[in-house]
Write an enzyme that holds these catalytic residues in place. Sequence first.
Site, PDB file in Angstrom:
ATOM      1  N   TYR A   1      35.899  34.695  55.711  1.00 33.73           N
ATOM      2  CA  TYR A   1      36.763  35.735  55.159  1.00 33.73           C
ATOM      3  C   TYR A   1      36.065  36.436  53.996  1.00 33.73           C
ATOM      4  CZ  TYR A   1      40.772  33.968  57.818  1.00 33.73           C
ATOM      5  OH  TYR A   1      41.627  33.603  58.822  1.00 33.73           O
TER       6      TYR A   1
ATOM      7  N   ASP B   1      40.945  33.649  68.060  1.00 33.95           N
ATOM      8  CA  ASP B   1      40.844  33.957  66.638  1.00 33.95           C
ATOM      9  C   ASP B   1      39.366  34.156  66.264  1.00 33.95           C
ATOM     10  OD1 ASP B   1      42.178  34.228  64.013  1.00 33.95           O
ATOM     11  OD2 ASP B   1      41.183  32.348  63.519  1.00 33.95           O
TER      12      ASP B   1
ATOM     13  N   HIS C   1      48.963  31.556  68.872  1.00 27.88           N
ATOM     14  CA  HIS C   1      47.635  31.572  68.277  1.00 27.88           C
ATOM     15  C   HIS C   1      46.822  30.335  68.649  1.00 27.88           C
ATOM     16  CE1 HIS C   1      44.928  33.005  65.034  1.00 27.88           C
ATOM     17  NE2 HIS C   1      44.734  31.732  64.756  1.00 27.88           N
TER      18      HIS C   1
END
Length: 383
Positions: free
Chosen positions: A307, A181, A359
């Site tokens: 983000y 990730d 993940h």
Amino acid sequence: MTFSPFRIDVSDEVLDDLRARLARTRFTARSGDQPWQAGTDPGYLRDLVSYWIDGFDWRAREAELNALPHHQARIDGRIVHFLRVPGVRPADAPASLPLILSHGWPSSFVEMLPLVDRLTDPARYGGDPADAFDVVVPSLPGFLYSELPEGPLTRAAMAKTLHLLMTDVLGHRRYGAFGGDIGGVVTGWLGALYPEQVAGIHMIHPPFPATFDSRPLSPAEQAYLDVEAAYDETDGGYSAIMGTRPDTVAAALNDSPAGLAAWLIDKYRDWSDNHGDLESRFDRDTLLTMITLYWASGTIGSSFRQYFDFDRNSPRPDITVPAAFTLSTEPSHAGFPREIAERACTDIRHWSEPGRGGHFMPLEEPDLLADEMRQFFTSLRPY
């Protein structure tokens, strides 16, 4: 640069306040006809909160975590938290390559702990003791006990911080890097920016190139990009919110532990290889350990920063160091064509699609992943 020992120490006051807030949780009704259809199921959340109040022993988990060698260093004026675990190997074994293991979102250093055991002491798991590695596991900037840097939190900025940790703080001349990730993207940046010091990289999420302009998309590449775009239509809401209104959602999650749990649990269930049964992959104590760390450190908002700052990232240079990939099975990466990774990496040495593990693969499939990491990084000898 120097570093000093660190201990996780959550006060009784924080824990008492946590239980009081949990006891006052106002639960919602399910939106869809089926459990988990519209996100974290309210029934599951109610059970989890009840266990968090009366069954979960944070002090026991805190003691287990503090049995590990935690440290903090100050890099570019900001505190960085990390574990440093030496390998257990014979005195006459060949030189070991230090490895840095980087987590993603919504995760923490806890995700990497199953790998730490297997990489530092392979003999305990039937491996060759000569293949033991020294392992470093940081908390990424903005996560838990690592502070945000000055300026935008770009992938390059995170890579610089981790590189300075490995070289200037810990004194390693050469090292290998692993991540998934966000930690995987940062791992790619480490390989691109510091090829003289980074011996190789291993990732579970292959990188995209800085641009697709070098040649037309192949049918396989176009098909994958179409599938990914379609998946984002159903799953991308979380990142859209965190990328545009992080302070708004952080205000709610930083005030409600049940809300924080719902926000994180949704992704642990959706992104892991659990076939609809979350606790087939993660027991409640592991889930609540990670959630409690977010709560106690008050860092859910700062974990969103990368983000919010995403558009401040510059194009990444090509990755020229040896690269290895063990692909996760999560929907956003199913069918990832190797040719996309080959646009970004000039020297792919290992490509594996095991068909299991999502993940959070270090927690889900630690034996499989540790074996592939050992094979790859030992193949790079001499370091």
